[in-house]
Design a protein around this motif. Sequence first.
Motif, PDB file in Angstrom:
ATOM      1  N   ASP A  92     -45.738  -0.794 -33.635  1.00  0.00           N
ATOM      2  CA  ASP A  92     -44.494  -1.526 -33.416  1.00  0.00           C
ATOM      3  C   ASP A  92     -44.874  -2.970 -33.122  1.00  0.00           C
ATOM      4  OD1 ASP A  92     -42.915   0.382 -33.667  1.00  0.00           O
ATOM      5  OD2 ASP A  92     -42.787   0.919 -31.580  1.00  0.00           O
ATOM      6  N   ASN A  93     -46.294  -3.389 -32.861  1.00  0.00           N
ATOM      7  CA  ASN A  93     -46.700  -4.477 -32.312  1.00  0.00           C
ATOM      8  C   ASN A  93     -47.677  -5.047 -33.528  1.00  0.00           C
ATOM      9  OD1 ASN A  93     -45.342  -4.585 -29.955  1.00  0.00           O
ATOM     10  ND2 ASN A  93     -47.007  -3.105 -29.063  1.00  0.00           N
TER      11      ASN A  93
ATOM     12  N   PHE B 220     -49.414  -8.454 -31.927  1.00  0.00           N
ATOM     13  CA  PHE B 220     -48.852  -8.699 -30.652  1.00  0.00           C
ATOM     14  C   PHE B 220     -49.748  -7.929 -29.646  1.00  0.00           C
ATOM     15  CE2 PHE B 220     -45.569  -9.900 -33.087  1.00  0.00           C
ATOM     16  CZ  PHE B 220     -45.031 -11.176 -32.787  1.00  0.00           C
TER      17      PHE B 220
ATOM     18  N   ASP C 216     -46.754  -8.913 -24.297  1.00  0.00           N
ATOM     19  CA  ASP C 216     -45.434  -9.763 -24.326  1.00  0.00           C
ATOM     20  C   ASP C 216     -45.696 -11.281 -24.539  1.00  0.00           C
ATOM     21  OD1 ASP C 216     -44.149  -7.364 -23.911  1.00  0.00           O
ATOM     22  OD2 ASP C 216     -43.809  -7.498 -21.794  1.00  0.00           O
TER      23      ASP C 216
ATOM     24  N   GLN D   7     -50.514 -13.368 -28.806  1.00  0.00           N
ATOM     25  CA  GLN D   7     -50.521 -12.662 -29.919  1.00  0.00           C
ATOM     26  C   GLN D   7     -51.866 -13.313 -31.048  1.00  0.00           C
ATOM     27  OE1 GLN D   7     -46.607 -14.433 -31.655  1.00  0.00           O
ATOM     28  NE2 GLN D   7     -47.778 -14.773 -33.334  1.00  0.00           N
TER      29      GLN D   7
END
Length: 689
Positions: free
Chosen positions: A234-235, A292, A295, A298
């Motif tokens: 997901d990242n 990423f 939060d 990145q």
Amino acid sequence: MKLSPLYLALIASASVASAAENNDNLERIEVKGSYFNDYKVDNASGAMRTSASLLETAQSVTVITDTIVNEQLATTLGEVLTNDASLTAGSQQRNREVFNLRGFELSSSTGYLRDGHQHWSHYQQPIEILQQVEVIKGPSSILYGQSGPGGLVNMVTKKPTAQTLFNASADVDQHGSTRFMVDAGGALTEAEDLRARGILVKQDVDYWREYQNGENRERDRFLGALVVDYDITDNALVRFHYDRTDDEAGLDTGAWIDDNANVIGDDKTIRDMSWAFTDITVENLGVDFQVFLSDNWQVNIGYNEQTFERQRFESAARKPSDFMEGDSYESRPYDRFDDWQFTTAFIDFIGEFETAGVQHQLLIGANSLDYYYGQLRTSSDSIFYSAGQTEPTRPDISYKSDPTKSESEYDFYGVYFQDLITFSPEWQVSLGGRFDKQNKEGADNESFVPKFGVLYHPNASATVYGSYSEGFEPQSSDTLINESDINNGMKLDAVTSEQKEIGIKWQLFDDRLMLSSALFDISKTGTLITEQLDNPVGDIETITTQAGEQRHKGFELGAQGAATDRLFVMASTMYLDAEYVQGGARPTDVPKWSASLWTRYEVTDAIAFNAGAFYEGERFADSANTITKDAYTRVDVGATYKFNVSNTDINLRLNVENLFDTDYLGGGGDNNVTVGEGTNLRLAAQFNF
């Protein structure tokens, strides 16, 4: 829980619909017009290498969207860049285009980017794979390394989407030129974690200019591109890309003009022989990662290999100094093979954090370039020719007979940082710097350049900024090599540039229309000046110094976006005072005034009209400033009709370029000028399945 604006809008719409069903007396409002502002973009990824908006960029940046490109049925990068008045065309000989940005020529090796990678641009770019074109103005060496003072052109490519798309189009002009394109893509898995997009283009061009044996110049181009995205997690995303361009065309090195800037002979006449051609194959292969880490942090990593191979069989016509139509002129044919290899890589760490109540958007990165060039060349005896004679046959020569390959190579790398500091909603500061090192035999070079900007936001839709930036371009050698020069062996420094710029960006009509203005002052120093000695001593005849300075001052105005629900506009103008400080001459192909305008007016949801005007003031065709090309205004118009058949959206388009058949000269000098084409019609059909 944080709800997106789109989600809130959907809830509100549903609530209103429900209330309307229960109250027949509720006032009903019908809204017509365009809801999607496809002329305006709020971000430019190349300007800051981050997601900072244009209002947070202390620099003039223009973004040309693919909507405008499609409306104009553009087929070359040059046709795209006419939409920004800060760019003017130079020579277009040998099936490639040269541009000046704020009056400084863009180098093929350092003036262009593709998705943030330096891109070798010695050919006509495949614009069908582009999502938008970003014109980044002023020295940009801090983020990309070696680059000229005028700025950079960043070409942003189309990416895969989860939504399935299949678009097909065909266009034709009055000469019989055709272009067919397919653009298809979508998710390859049910989870939509694997997505792809492919583009195919086949183009055949019949040009309006002719060889002296009566044959038309032609071009045959094929483009294939594939981009694949995969969500590792997901990242984390990995993207693979590949594209190939095969482009073969007859050569046209431009028209010849006299001292009054009149074309010698017919506008259609090509001085090259009909057997002269160029055959180009370009491949790009690379991979990109976006991860990423948290939060707020990145990392972006990119790698690209570009291979550029070209055969060019030249007739190499030479214009005599006092040439008149009917005179004989010399050609010196040769066959040449060029091999360029561009390998680029970068890694960027981007973080957003707060210290002592101050917000930071920090970029720390490094990039590199490995450059290789090799050439084989074989020449034949000279040919003399005059109009009316039978065209000489093509010489029996081949570059493959050259026993020695001329080669050169270098590499450079740089590390850089940039911090966008937000003190309050009104005040921001942007600062950064770069250390760059070039490794090249006989031309090692090290440079450090800074950049600084201050931004003031009187409200959320406006920015007033001031900035200072520097750039550099290493010399081809670290010492002067000229045995007949008094300064032979002199240590050479890199050519440097600096820019001071102040500007305003202001969004109107609920942020639908962006107005911008910029006042700039650019100086370029360190170019070599060679002068003849008044009293030569022995074999020493010249003196060379690094005293050359070029100064460009001017201002720009621009507007882009939706003026009303039906009227869209992209407009710009530039005034430029440019000169070489020593001698006061003005650079060639640099007008004082230039302007561009392109508009769309939507009569209904199905019918729209376009109108545009492109102006260039007087320009010099020679470095001595003795030949002046006249100012001109070219007017283009277009119309489109949209309808749906069996769930297929069809868009029919008619464009008329140079509506009033204006005679004009484009870029180039007295022996390679581009003659503007007269009125030209283009028809296109676009199908969206």
